[in-house]
Design an enzyme around this catalytic site. Structure first.
Site, PDB file in Angstrom:
ATOM      1  N   CYS A 156       0.832  -1.205   0.000  1.00  0.00           N
ATOM      2  CA  CYS A 156       0.000   0.000   0.000  1.00  0.00           C
ATOM      3  C   CYS A 156       0.868   1.256   0.000  1.00  0.00           C
ATOM      4  O   CYS A 156       1.363   1.683   1.050  1.00  0.00           O
ATOM      5  CB  CYS A 156      -0.945   0.003   1.197  1.00  0.00           C
ATOM      6  SG  CYS A 156      -2.018   1.449   1.235  1.00  0.00           S
TER       7      CYS A 156
ATOM      8  N   CYS B 234      -0.516   4.134   2.077  1.00  0.00           N
ATOM      9  CA  CYS B 234      -0.345   3.976   3.538  1.00  0.00           C
ATOM     10  C   CYS B 234       1.117   4.194   3.945  1.00  0.00           C
ATOM     11  O   CYS B 234       1.404   4.826   4.948  1.00  0.00           O
ATOM     12  CB  CYS B 234      -0.729   2.569   4.007  1.00  0.00           C
ATOM     13  SG  CYS B 234      -2.146   1.851   3.223  1.00  0.00           S
ATOM     14  N   ASP B 235       2.047   3.620   3.199  1.00  0.00           N
ATOM     15  CA  ASP B 235       3.434   3.543   3.675  1.00  0.00           C
ATOM     16  C   ASP B 235       4.441   4.376   2.884  1.00  0.00           C
ATOM     17  O   ASP B 235       5.595   4.498   3.295  1.00  0.00           O
ATOM     18  CB  ASP B 235       3.894   2.065   3.644  1.00  0.00           C
ATOM     19  CG  ASP B 235       3.037   1.194   4.564  1.00  0.00           C
ATOM     20  OD1 ASP B 235       2.573   1.719   5.595  1.00  0.00           O
ATOM     21  OD2 ASP B 235       2.833   0.012   4.258  1.00  0.00           O
TER      22      ASP B 235
END
Ligand code: NDP
Length: 321
Positions: free
Chosen positions: A141, A144-145
């Protein structure tokens, strides 16, 4: 009634942000929801480290803590959270019909409404070095990261719309992005291809796949394999993003509920209603586009409101004309 059959108002299948948000709303509406957590209590966020993009956490929060807090919030209003898998369902097609769900191949739950929040699972390459370094620089992701790799060199695998979108996202924050596409063309839409090609710090490698992710504890590099020439090449990277698709966790509903060709449940318009009365779907089980914790939570809220309204219509005395 046998001990192994239990009748409830609302069964929520899955315990990610969608499921717990549905539970908070359903419990407050006195639907006495029961959540079955599934194999991964807390869902995909429990495999993430820091969640920095959920509104209301100015300092960020780690995924497992956030999910524990969501569970506690759902329980505060009377939600019953049970560890267990729903292994089969028998869904009614009738308005006011009772839906049946089997828990761990044993007990049966009879529910007036079912909220499906079973989520999706990111696909991985499943090679040993990638599996070993998941959480140590390998992520599925970018949204997200990606932030943790600001100014660094990273690589991304995949040639679909998700990969193209995530590659562009990464190119905006990272120093250099190498995109590995196993074929000699990109499957992503033309618009996304143009976007990818316009980014000066994004290099696309066609006919290229991952041979090995390098590094012991954290990602330090990538050995790439050109599948036409069989040549290998090492590059230094600190993050590897896998964007080769997701699989919605909807197998147990196949054949009973309308889905698209990839298994995502089809919901009606802006609602969470499925083709079956009293069955609602939220979160990643019905969303292949946004897939964020906050959007999942939003649709979880909608599913509980849809369930509450459905129950009100079937329970209301019929008008005599
Ligand atoms: P896709 O299935 O469309 O693409 C997956 C990509 O990963 C393909 O390039 C595929 O290669 C590659 N791939 C699969 N397995 C491997 C492997 N083992 N090794 C290397 N590469 C692999 O998935 P997406 O998640 O990109 O998209 C899913 C759906 O969601 C699509 O319909 C997409 O259009 C849609 N979507 C739309 C968006 C938007 O409109 N904004 C944003 C994101 C997704 P190959 O081509 O060789 O099979």
């Amino acid at each position: 009634m046998s001990e192994k059959v239990e009748r409830i108002k609302t069964l929520i299948i899955g315990s990610g942000p969608a499921g717990y948000t549905a539970a908070i709303y359903a419990a407050r509406a006195d639907l006495k929801p029961v959540v079955y957590t599934g194999m991964e209590p807390g869902g995909q966020l429990t495999t993430t480290t820091e969640v920095d993009n959920f509104p209301g956490y100015p300092e960020g929060i780690d995924g497992p803590t956030m999910m524990m807090q969501l569970q506690q919030q759902a329980e505060r209003f009377g939600t019953e959270v049970r560890i267990g898998m729903i292994t089969a369902v028998e869904l009614s097609k009738q308005v006011g019909g009772i839906h049946k769900a089997t828990v761990d191949n044993d007990k049966t739950i009879e529910a007036e409404t079912i909220i499906i929040s079973t989520g999706a699972t990111a696909k991985y390459l499943n090679i040993p070095s990638e599996q070993r370094l998941r959480g140590g620089g390998v992520s599925a992701c970018a949204v997200c990261d990606g932030f943790f790799y600001k100014g660094q060199d990273v690589a991304i695998v995949g040639g679909g719309d998700t990969a193209a979108e995530e590659a562009s996202y990464l190119a905006n924050i990272c120093n250099k992005v190498t995109m590995l596409i196993r074929k000699d063309y990109m499957r992503a839409s033309k618009a996304m291809q143009h976007r990818v090609n316009s980014l000066p710090n994004l290099e696309v490698r066609f006919n290229t796949q991952v041979d090995e992710v390098l590094g012991e504890q954290v990602v330090e590099g990538l050995r790439m394999l050109n599948n036409q020439t069989n040549e290998k090449e090492d590059i230094a990277i600190t993050g590897l993003f896998i964007a080769i698709g997701h699989k919605p966790n909807t197998d147990i509903f196949k054949g009973q509920i309308d889905m698209d060709e990839t298994g995502y449940i089809i919901t009606n318009g802006k609602s969470t209603k499925t083709n079956l009365p009293g069955v609602f779907a939220c979160g990643d089980s019905q969303d292949k586009e946004y897939r964020q914790a906050v959007t999942a939570a939003g649709t979880g809220c909608m599913a509980a409101l849809d369930a509450e309204r459905y129950l009100a219509t079937i329970e209301a005395p019929k008008e005599v004309v």
